[in-house]
Write a protein that holds these residues in place. Structure first.
Motif, PDB file in Angstrom:
ATOM      1  N   ASP A  60      24.569  25.341  16.318  1.00 22.49           N
ATOM      2  CA  ASP A  60      24.890  24.313  15.325  1.00 22.49           C
ATOM      3  C   ASP A  60      25.983  24.790  14.367  1.00 22.49           C
ATOM      4  O   ASP A  60      26.404  24.046  13.488  1.00 22.49           O
ATOM      5  N   TRP A  79      20.548  22.806  18.155  1.00 24.33           N
ATOM      6  CA  TRP A  79      20.874  21.783  17.175  1.00 24.33           C
ATOM      7  C   TRP A  79      19.644  21.340  16.403  1.00 24.33           C
ATOM      8  O   TRP A  79      18.530  21.348  16.930  1.00 24.33           O
ATOM      9  N   LEU A  86      21.899  16.285  11.660  1.00 29.96           N
ATOM     10  CA  LEU A  86      22.754  15.881  12.770  1.00 29.96           C
ATOM     11  C   LEU A  86      24.043  15.232  12.267  1.00 29.96           C
ATOM     12  O   LEU A  86      25.131  15.480  12.802  1.00 29.96           O
ATOM     13  N   LEU A 116      22.600  10.778  15.897  1.00 35.84           N
ATOM     14  CA  LEU A 116      23.765  11.455  16.462  1.00 35.84           C
ATOM     15  C   LEU A 116      24.779  10.429  16.964  1.00 35.84           C
ATOM     16  O   LEU A 116      25.986  10.552  16.714  1.00 35.84           O
TER      17      LEU A 116
END
Length: 528
Positions: A60, A79, A86, A116
Motif C-alpha cells: 500500500d 492493501w 482505499l 476503490l
C-alpha cells in the motif's frame, strides 16, 4: 491570449516517446491478459493513458516507488480494507501519475471494493479486475516487449522524418511544399499562419477550405483542438505552424510539426520574407482562375484567411495580359495605395481614401489581381494602375458575392486578351464579351465560330499567316483602319492587303456592320 501564442507548450509531453507508447486499452488486448478474463471497472478516457512501464507490487506504499506512467499489477494483498484508506491509496497512486491499475481478484478481495471503484472513477484512473489468475511476469514481458517495439518504431520514424525534412531543406522546397508534406505525414490539415494569424499557406488534406479556414483568426486564437509550434530562428519568430486534429503518429505529432517548422524557418532565412508574401496570392489566384476549389464557400474562406474581407465590400478582379511578377506587383501597389509607383505621384484623393485590399499573382502568363474595396475603384486610379504595370488592364464588374466574383473571371480574361498596353476597359462596357461568357460552351456558339473563321485558320496554318490576328484588330477598331493597322503592327499598305485577302477568303464585306458583329462574336468564342 497574447498574440505570440505559446499554447503549443501545453500540447507537449514530458516524455518524447509518449506517442509511441501503448495505451491501457492496447495492453488489455495482450493474449496473456485476456487469459485472466479482464473486466474493465473504470474505463472511458482513462483507458487512453499511455503505459510507460509495468510495475508489480502488493504494497500500500507503492506510490513512493513510482515515477509516472506505470501500469500497476497487484493482488492487493497488502492493501487496506477500509473505504477511507482505499480512497487515500487511490489518491496517492493518481498523484504519482500511474497509467492504471490491474487487480487480480482472490483471497484478499474476491470482488473489487465499491470504494476503490468509486475512488478510481473520481480520479479518472483506469481500473481492471482479473477474474482468473495470470502470471504477472508473463504480462510484464509482453507489455515491455510492446513498449520497446514501439520505441524502436518511433526512432525509425524520427529518422525518416529527419531525412524527409532535411531533404526538403537542401532542395530549397518552398513553404507550401513543406506544409503539404507535413499534412501528408500527419494525415490532417496543416496551416502556416503569420503572427497576425493570416494564412500563408495551408493543406486541407481530406477536408475543405471552408471547414478549415472559416473564421480562422478566431479559431487560431482559441486554439481549441489545435496543435501549434512556432516558426522561428535566431530569436525571431515569423509565424506558427498549426495542425488540426488527426491520428497519432509513432514519432509524436509535435515532433513532426517541430521538424517541419525548422525546415520552414531555414527556408525563410534563405528565401527572405517575399516567399511567404507571395504564397497566399498565388494559391488563391490559382484556385479562383483555374476553378481548383470545392465551391464558393471554399473561396470565401480562402479570401478571408488571406486578409481580403467580404462583408459589405465591393469585390472585383483585374487582369493584365502578359504582366510579369514585377508588373503585377506594381499593379497591386498602385491599386492598394493609390500611388503610381513609377513616379511616386498620388493617383487620386479617392484612391487614398478608399480602403482597398488587393492581392495577385501571375497565372498563365497574365497578372491577376483580386480586389476588396469599400467602394468602386475610380477610373483615374485604374488608369494610373495600368500605367504603373505597363500593360492593358481588364476590369471585372463590381460584385458583392463570391459567386459573382467567380463568374466574372472568364469575361475579364476574354477582355484582357484584346487590350493594348495602357488601355483600361471594364467588362460592363463590353456587352458582346459578357454575352459570350454567359453562353459559355454552347455548341451552337462554337459551331458559329468554327464556320466563320475556318478559311482564315486554314490559311494561317498553311502559310504561317496572321489573318486571324489582323481580323481581331479590325473588329476591335471598327471604322478606324488606321488604329487597326497600328494594333496589327503592320504598315497601312500591308494591312490593306491583309484586309482584301480576308474578305476574299470569307466572301464577306468587312464594311458591313452585321458581318463585323458576327465575326467579332466568332473571335470572342474562339480559343485561338
Amino acid at each position: 491570449m497574447p498574440a505570440d501564442r505559446q499554447d503549443f507548450v501545453d500540447n507537449r509531453t514530458d516524455r518524447p516517446d509518449a506517442a509511441a507508447l501503448p495505451r491501457v486499452r492496447d495492453v488489455l488486448d495482450a493474449e496473456v491478459l485476456l487469459r485472466g478474463d479482464p473486466q474493465v471497472l473504470v474505463g472511458g478516457d482513462a483507458l487512453d493513458a499511455p503505459v510507460r512501464w509495468v510495475h508489480v507490487s502488493d504494497s500500500d506504499q507503492v506510490a513512493q516507488l513510482l515515477d509516472g506512467g506505470e501500469l500497476l499489477l497487484t493482488t492487493a494483498a497488502g492493501w487496506p480494507g477500509a473505504d477511507a484508506a482505499l480512497r487515500s491509496l487511490v489518491d496517492s497512486l493518481a498523484d504519482a501519475g500511474i497509467a492504471g491499475i490491474v487487480m487480480e481478484l482472490g483471497a484478499r478481495f474476491p470482488v473489487a471494493p465499491p470504494a476503490l471503484v468509486a475512488a478510481c472513477r473520481a480520479r479518472g484512473l483506469a481500473l481492471i479486475a482479473l477474474e482468473q489468475v495470470v502470471k504477472f511476469v508473463a504480462v510484464t514481458e509482453a507489455v515491455h516487449r510492446r513498449i520497446i517495439a514501439g520505441q524502436l518504431e518511433a526512432l525509425q520514424e524520427r529518422q525518416s522524418l529527419h531525412e524527409l525534412f532535411t531533404g526538403l531543406t537542401l532542395r530549397g522546397a518552398p513553404a507550401d511544399t513543406v506544409v503539404r508534406e507535413t499534412a501528408r505525414v500527419l494525415g490532417a490539415p496543416v496551416v502556416l499562419e503569420t503572427l497576425g494569424r493570416e494564412v500563408v499557406t495551408a493543406d486541407m488534406r481530406d477536408a475543405t477550405a471552408s471547414a478549415v479556414l472559416t473564421d480562422w483568426p478566431a479559431r487560431s486564437r482559441t486554439g481549441d483542438g489545435l496543435l501549434a509550434v512556432p516558426v522561428e530562428a535566431r530569436g525571431v519568430r515569423w509565424g506558427t505552424l498549426v495542425a488540426l486534429p488527426g491520428p497519432a503518429h509513432p514519432a509524436g505529432r509535435t515532433t513532426v510539426l517541430e521538424l517541419a517548422a525548422t525546415a520552414l524557418a531555414l527556408a525563410r532565412l534563405a528565401d527572405g520574407p517575399e516567399a511567404w508574401a507571395q504564397l497566399p496570392a498565388r494559391e488563391l489566384v490559382n484556385a479562383v482562375v483555374s476553378g481548383r476549389h470545392t465551391g464558393e464557400d471554399d473561396v470565401a474562406a480562402r479570401l478571408q484567411a488571406a486578409g481580403l474581407p467580404l462583408r459589405g465590400r465591393v469585390l472585383s478582379v483585374l487582369i493584365a495580359e502578359g504582366a510579369d511578377a514585377a508588373a503585377t506587383g506594381a499593379l497591386i501597389a498602385a491599386i492598394s495605395t493609390g500611388v503610381d509607383v513609377a513616379n511616386g505621384a498620388i493617383a487620386s484623393t479617392a484612391g487614398r481614401d478608399l480602403d482597398v485590399r488587393a492581392l495577385g499573382a501571375v497565372h498563365g502568363g497574365d497578372g491577376v489581381v483580386l480586389v476588396s474595396a469599400s467602394a468602386s475603384l475610380a477610373a483615374a486610379l485604374l488608369r494610373r494602375a495600368s500605367e504603373a504595370s505597363g500593360v492593358g488592364l481588364a476590369v471585372g464588374p463590381d460584385v458583392a458575392t463570391v459567386a459573382e466574383l467567380l463568374a466574372s473571371v472568364r469575361p475579364t480574361r476574354l477582355l484582357a486578351a484584346r487590350l493594348r498596353a495602357g488601355e483600361v476597359r471594364r467588362v460592363g462596357d463590353r456587352p458582346l464579351t459578357r454575352l459570350v461568357t454567359e453562353l459559355g460552351d454552347d455548341h451552337r456558339l462554337q459551331e458559329h465560330s468554327e464556320r466563320m473563321l475556318a478559311p482564315l485558320i486554314r490559311f494561317d496554318e498553311q502559310h504561317d499567316g496572321d489573318l486571324v490576328r489582323v481580323l481581331r484588330a479590325v473588329v476591335s477598331h471598327p471604322g478606324n483602319r488606321t488604329a487597326a493597322a497600328s494594333a496589327s503592327h503592320l504598315s497601312r499598305s500591308v494591312f490593306y492587303q491583309r484586309i482584301a485577302l480576308i474578305a476574299d477568303l470569307l466572301g464577306a464585306d468587312l464594311d458591313d456592320g452585321e458581318t463585323l458583329s458576327a465575326l467579332h462574336l466568332a473571335l470572342l468564342a474562339s480559343a485561338r
